[in-house]
Design a protein around this motif. Structure first.
Motif, PDB file in Angstrom:
ATOM      1  N   LEU A  27     -22.412  12.629  24.182  1.00  0.00           N
ATOM      2  CA  LEU A  27     -21.431  13.370  23.401  1.00  0.00           C
ATOM      3  C   LEU A  27     -20.607  14.347  24.245  1.00  0.00           C
ATOM      4  CD1 LEU A  27     -20.146  14.038  20.713  1.00  0.00           C
ATOM      5  CD2 LEU A  27     -22.034  15.620  20.253  1.00  0.00           C
ATOM      6  N   PRO A  28     -21.195  15.141  25.158  1.00  0.00           N
ATOM      7  CA  PRO A  28     -20.352  16.030  25.978  1.00  0.00           C
ATOM      8  C   PRO A  28     -19.299  15.276  26.776  1.00  0.00           C
ATOM      9  CG  PRO A  28     -22.649  16.688  26.133  1.00  0.00           C
ATOM     10  CD  PRO A  28     -22.639  15.378  25.418  1.00  0.00           C
ATOM     11  N   ALA A  29     -19.676  14.130  27.363  1.00  0.00           N
ATOM     12  CA  ALA A  29     -18.717  13.346  28.138  1.00  0.00           C
ATOM     13  C   ALA A  29     -17.610  12.801  27.248  1.00  0.00           C
ATOM     14  CB  ALA A  29     -19.442  12.199  28.847  1.00  0.00           C
ATOM     15  N   VAL A  30     -17.972  12.363  26.032  1.00  0.00           N
ATOM     16  CA  VAL A  30     -16.969  11.845  25.099  1.00  0.00           C
ATOM     17  C   VAL A  30     -15.966  12.939  24.732  1.00  0.00           C
ATOM     18  CG1 VAL A  30     -16.612  10.952  22.756  1.00  0.00           C
ATOM     19  CG2 VAL A  30     -18.483  10.058  24.176  1.00  0.00           C
ATOM     20  N   LEU A  31     -16.474  14.143  24.511  1.00  0.00           N
ATOM     21  CA  LEU A  31     -15.592  15.256  24.171  1.00  0.00           C
ATOM     22  C   LEU A  31     -14.674  15.625  25.337  1.00  0.00           C
ATOM     23  CD1 LEU A  31     -18.068  17.521  22.168  1.00  0.00           C
ATOM     24  CD2 LEU A  31     -16.149  16.195  21.254  1.00  0.00           C
ATOM     25  N   LEU A  32     -15.196  15.560  26.555  1.00  0.00           N
ATOM     26  CA  LEU A  32     -14.364  15.847  27.729  1.00  0.00           C
ATOM     27  C   LEU A  32     -13.249  14.818  27.876  1.00  0.00           C
ATOM     28  CD1 LEU A  32     -16.940  16.946  30.473  1.00  0.00           C
ATOM     29  CD2 LEU A  32     -15.262  18.373  29.283  1.00  0.00           C
ATOM     30  N   VAL A  33     -13.583  13.549  27.676  1.00  0.00           N
ATOM     31  CA  VAL A  33     -12.572  12.497  27.768  1.00  0.00           C
ATOM     32  C   VAL A  33     -11.519  12.684  26.681  1.00  0.00           C
ATOM     33  CG1 VAL A  33     -12.175  10.020  27.536  1.00  0.00           C
ATOM     34  CG2 VAL A  33     -14.137  10.848  28.864  1.00  0.00           C
ATOM     35  N   ALA A  34     -11.963  13.020  25.452  1.00  0.00           N
ATOM     36  CA  ALA A  34     -11.022  13.235  24.359  1.00  0.00           C
ATOM     37  C   ALA A  34     -10.093  14.410  24.668  1.00  0.00           C
ATOM     38  CB  ALA A  34     -11.788  13.495  23.058  1.00  0.00           C
ATOM     39  N   ALA A  35     -10.648  15.488  25.251  1.00  0.00           N
ATOM     40  CA  ALA A  35      -9.830  16.648  25.607  1.00  0.00           C
ATOM     41  C   ALA A  35      -8.802  16.280  26.670  1.00  0.00           C
ATOM     42  CB  ALA A  35     -10.726  17.780  26.110  1.00  0.00           C
ATOM     43  N   LEU A  36      -9.235  15.490  27.667  1.00  0.00           N
ATOM     44  CA  LEU A  36      -8.329  15.084  28.738  1.00  0.00           C
ATOM     45  C   LEU A  36      -7.191  14.227  28.191  1.00  0.00           C
ATOM     46  CD1 LEU A  36      -7.759  15.090  31.795  1.00  0.00           C
ATOM     47  CD2 LEU A  36      -9.190  13.040  31.970  1.00  0.00           C
ATOM     48  N   VAL A  37      -7.510  13.289  27.305  1.00  0.00           N
ATOM     49  CA  VAL A  37      -6.497  12.409  26.719  1.00  0.00           C
ATOM     50  C   VAL A  37      -5.486  13.214  25.904  1.00  0.00           C
ATOM     51  CG1 VAL A  37      -6.114  10.563  25.034  1.00  0.00           C
ATOM     52  CG2 VAL A  37      -7.981  10.380  26.710  1.00  0.00           C
ATOM     53  N   ILE A  38      -5.987  14.151  25.103  1.00  0.00           N
ATOM     54  CA  ILE A  38      -5.088  14.968  24.277  1.00  0.00           C
ATOM     55  C   ILE A  38      -4.168  15.809  25.155  1.00  0.00           C
ATOM     56  CG2 ILE A  38      -5.022  16.919  22.674  1.00  0.00           C
ATOM     57  CD1 ILE A  38      -7.531  15.748  21.366  1.00  0.00           C
ATOM     58  N   ASP A  39      -4.766  16.456  26.185  1.00  0.00           N
ATOM     59  CA  ASP A  39      -3.943  17.284  27.078  1.00  0.00           C
ATOM     60  C   ASP A  39      -2.882  16.453  27.807  1.00  0.00           C
ATOM     61  OD1 ASP A  39      -4.605  19.890  26.706  1.00  0.00           O
ATOM     62  OD2 ASP A  39      -6.100  20.005  28.293  1.00  0.00           O
ATOM     63  N   PHE A  40      -3.253  15.249  28.227  1.00  0.00           N
ATOM     64  CA  PHE A  40      -2.374  14.427  29.066  1.00  0.00           C
ATOM     65  C   PHE A  40      -1.245  13.800  28.263  1.00  0.00           C
ATOM     66  CE2 PHE A  40      -1.122  10.756  31.617  1.00  0.00           C
ATOM     67  CZ  PHE A  40      -1.023  11.326  32.882  1.00  0.00           C
ATOM     68  N   PHE A  41      -1.530  13.400  27.017  1.00  0.00           N
ATOM     69  CA  PHE A  41      -0.546  12.636  26.257  1.00  0.00           C
ATOM     70  C   PHE A  41       0.153  13.448  25.163  1.00  0.00           C
ATOM     71  CE2 PHE A  41      -3.304   9.285  27.947  1.00  0.00           C
ATOM     72  CZ  PHE A  41      -2.365   8.438  28.497  1.00  0.00           C
ATOM     73  N   THR A  42      -0.028  14.727  25.167  1.00  0.00           N
ATOM     74  CA  THR A  42       0.662  15.569  24.188  1.00  0.00           C
ATOM     75  C   THR A  42       1.533  16.586  24.917  1.00  0.00           C
ATOM     76  OG1 THR A  42      -1.234  17.091  24.114  1.00  0.00           O
ATOM     77  CG2 THR A  42      -1.162  15.332  22.459  1.00  0.00           C
ATOM     78  N   PRO A  43       2.462  17.223  24.216  1.00  0.00           N
ATOM     79  CA  PRO A  43       3.331  18.214  24.865  1.00  0.00           C
ATOM     80  C   PRO A  43       2.521  19.365  25.468  1.00  0.00           C
ATOM     81  CG  PRO A  43       4.193  17.597  22.715  1.00  0.00           C
ATOM     82  CD  PRO A  43       2.840  16.987  22.810  1.00  0.00           C
ATOM     83  N   ALA A  44       3.135  20.072  26.378  1.00  0.00           N
ATOM     84  CA  ALA A  44       2.462  21.164  27.075  1.00  0.00           C
ATOM     85  C   ALA A  44       2.043  22.276  26.135  1.00  0.00           C
ATOM     86  CB  ALA A  44       3.383  21.721  28.161  1.00  0.00           C
ATOM     87  N   THR A  45       2.699  22.362  24.984  1.00  0.00           N
ATOM     88  CA  THR A  45       2.363  23.425  24.036  1.00  0.00           C
ATOM     89  C   THR A  45       1.070  23.144  23.266  1.00  0.00           C
ATOM     90  OG1 THR A  45       3.795  22.331  22.418  1.00  0.00           O
ATOM     91  CG2 THR A  45       4.750  24.143  23.722  1.00  0.00           C
ATOM     92  N   VAL A  46       0.565  21.924  23.341  1.00  0.00           N
ATOM     93  CA  VAL A  46      -0.673  21.545  22.652  1.00  0.00           C
ATOM     94  C   VAL A  46      -1.847  21.705  23.609  1.00  0.00           C
ATOM     95  CG1 VAL A  46      -1.919  19.708  21.468  1.00  0.00           C
ATOM     96  CG2 VAL A  46       0.557  19.943  21.161  1.00  0.00           C
ATOM     97  N   SER A  47      -2.875  22.411  23.187  1.00  0.00           N
ATOM     98  CA  SER A  47      -4.026  22.664  24.042  1.00  0.00           C
ATOM     99  C   SER A  47      -5.287  22.028  23.456  1.00  0.00           C
ATOM    100  CB  SER A  47      -4.254  24.168  24.210  1.00  0.00           C
ATOM    101  OG  SER A  47      -5.467  24.419  24.899  1.00  0.00           O
ATOM    102  N   ALA A  48      -6.101  21.475  24.331  1.00  0.00           N
ATOM    103  CA  ALA A  48      -7.389  20.903  23.918  1.00  0.00           C
ATOM    104  C   ALA A  48      -8.542  21.821  24.302  1.00  0.00           C
ATOM    105  CB  ALA A  48      -7.580  19.523  24.554  1.00  0.00           C
ATOM    106  N   ALA A  49      -8.264  23.133  24.368  1.00  0.00           N
ATOM    107  CA  ALA A  49      -9.287  24.097  24.781  1.00  0.00           C
ATOM    108  C   ALA A  49     -10.519  24.033  23.897  1.00  0.00           C
ATOM    109  CB  ALA A  49      -8.702  25.503  24.772  1.00  0.00           C
ATOM    110  N   ALA A  50     -10.329  23.799  22.598  1.00  0.00           N
ATOM    111  CA  ALA A  50     -11.463  23.748  21.673  1.00  0.00           C
ATOM    112  C   ALA A  50     -12.412  22.608  22.036  1.00  0.00           C
ATOM    113  CB  ALA A  50     -10.963  23.589  20.245  1.00  0.00           C
ATOM    114  N   LEU A  51     -11.868  21.463  22.460  1.00  0.00           N
ATOM    115  CA  LEU A  51     -12.718  20.336  22.833  1.00  0.00           C
ATOM    116  C   LEU A  51     -13.455  20.595  24.148  1.00  0.00           C
ATOM    117  CD1 LEU A  51     -10.561  17.229  21.856  1.00  0.00           C
ATOM    118  CD2 LEU A  51     -12.619  18.091  20.745  1.00  0.00           C
ATOM    119  N   TYR A  52     -12.796  21.273  25.102  1.00  0.00           N
ATOM    120  CA  TYR A  52     -13.488  21.643  26.335  1.00  0.00           C
ATOM    121  C   TYR A  52     -14.686  22.547  26.011  1.00  0.00           C
ATOM    122  CZ  TYR A  52      -9.565  19.833  29.104  1.00  0.00           C
ATOM    123  OH  TYR A  52      -8.624  19.015  29.680  1.00  0.00           O
ATOM    124  N   ALA A  53     -14.465  23.519  25.138  1.00  0.00           N
ATOM    125  CA  ALA A  53     -15.542  24.431  24.750  1.00  0.00           C
ATOM    126  C   ALA A  53     -16.643  23.692  23.997  1.00  0.00           C
ATOM    127  CB  ALA A  53     -14.982  25.564  23.884  1.00  0.00           C
TER     128      ALA A  53
END
Length: 363
Positions: free
Chosen positions: A17-43
């Motif tokens: 699960l931690p690895a899945v959440l990290l991958v999801a955070a990376l995908v969201i950060d990479f494919f969304t505008p700079a104003t969108v943050s995946a900080a919650a998923l990293y945490a």
């Protein structure tokens, strides 16, 4: 409860699960505008690592989350800005907290393992496994406490090979918690000692009655009518094909022979142990034919009061009729599996099972 069952069935896959959440955070950060943050998923990835992974795994997850978040800021051209510093500080803080949580959970789990080991030792001391065989008799017992992590509760059983034959008892202590466990220990201790020295079955039951009454009076926090044990005492004489039963307010045993199953109802109803003040007559002993191939199933009401999702009670006579098993162990294994299917794995009461089979002479 359904969600918890799904979580338990995932088994070792939960550690991903931690690895899945990290991958999801990376995908969201990479494919969304700079104003969108995946900080919650990293945490979330860091915090879920604390209970699921080792200390090393938790540290690696925290460092990975920090580096990935930092890399995303560099990718979008943020260098030392206030949002960058604030988010990275948050991720680092969560990583430190996760490490502390991991250590706390490690020590708590160590204490829990120790408590379980102690509980298992207590169960083995108070409710030891019965002998596998005595002459033509074969034995098997199973115990399931109502609480998932508990090892012992308010049900009891014992088998003693004596000069007067094999004597067995099964019982259900009124109440829960440590008071019930103390009553179980006192009753089992009395039974083991009295079974070896009391020549008559009625004398054995009277000794049990006195022990239960004394235990009730010692507690001092319940009135006499509330402290009791329902139980069945069985005696298999050294010679002859019969079993003698004294039923003290307990569910009737089952007699399995060939493809038939029937309740062995007491000829005269008896009061539970500990209610001697209300007794009105001598002890009643039922004598039941017990030929080769027969099995006597003693159980507590956790079996017959097991319910399915619609509230229907488990019916052992209906479920066991027509089935055959090579021995008492196979019978109890099949019975428990069937009860679990009936209830969907839920347990509302302790359940003790004791099976005695009269095996043919050539087995």
């Amino acid at each position: 409860m359904a969600g918890l069952g799904v979580w338990q069935r995932l088994g070792k896959w939960r550690r991903l699960l931690p690895a899945v959440l990290l991958v999801a955070a990376l995908v969201i950060d990479f494919f969304t505008p700079a104003t969108v943050s995946a900080a919650a998923l990293y945490a979330a990835a860091i915090l879920t690592a604390a209970p699921l992974l080792s200390l090393r795994g938790t540290v690696i997850t925290g460092i990975t989350a920090f580096v990935l978040d930092l890399a995303m800021f560099a990718y979008f051209g943020y260098h030392g800005t206030a949002p960058e510093i604030s988010e990275l500080a948050m991720v680092a803080t969560v990583a430190v907290i996760a490490v502390l949580l991991n250590r706390l959970l490690y020590h708590l789990q160590g204490r829990l393992r120790s408590a379980r080991d102690i509980a298992a030792a207590v169960q083995q001391a108070v409710l030891p496994d019965p002998p596998k065989a005595s002459g033509p008799l074969r034995f098997a017992a199973r115990y399931e406490a109502a609480q998932t992590d508990a090892q012992i509760g308010g049900d009891l059983y014992a088998v003693v090979d004596t000069p007067f034959g094999v004597r067995c008892v099964i019982g259900d202590v009124r109440g829960k918690g440590m008071e019930a466990v103390r009553s179980v220990a006192a009753s089992i201790g009395t039974f083991h000692e009295a079974a070896l020295h009391e020549p008559s079955l009625t004398g054995l039951v009277e000794r049990l009655e006195r022990a239960v009454t004394l235990e009730v009076r010692k507690t001092g926090d319940v009135i006499a009518l509330e402290g009791f044990i329902t139980g069945v005492v069985a005696e298999f004489p050294p010679h002859g094909d019969e079993v003698r039963l004294v039923n003290r307010g307990h569910p009737a045993p089952l007699l399995l022979l060939a493809d038939t199953v029937r309740y062995v109802e007491p000829g005269q109803p008896g009061l539970p142990l500990g209610m001697t003040d209300l007794a009105t007559g001598p002890e009643h002993i039922d004598r039941v034919t017990f030929p080769e191939g027969a099995t006597l199933l003693l159980y507590t009401d956790g079996l017959t009061e097991a319910r399915d999702r619609k509230g229907a009670f488990y019916d052992p006579v209906d479920r066991l009729t027509g089935s055959r098993h090579p021995g008492p162990d196979a019978l109890l294994d099949a019975l428990l599996a069937d009860v679990h299917r009936h209830t969907g794995g839920r347990r509302n009461d302790d359940m003790a099972l004791l099976a005695v089979t009269h095996a043919p002479e050539n087995t």
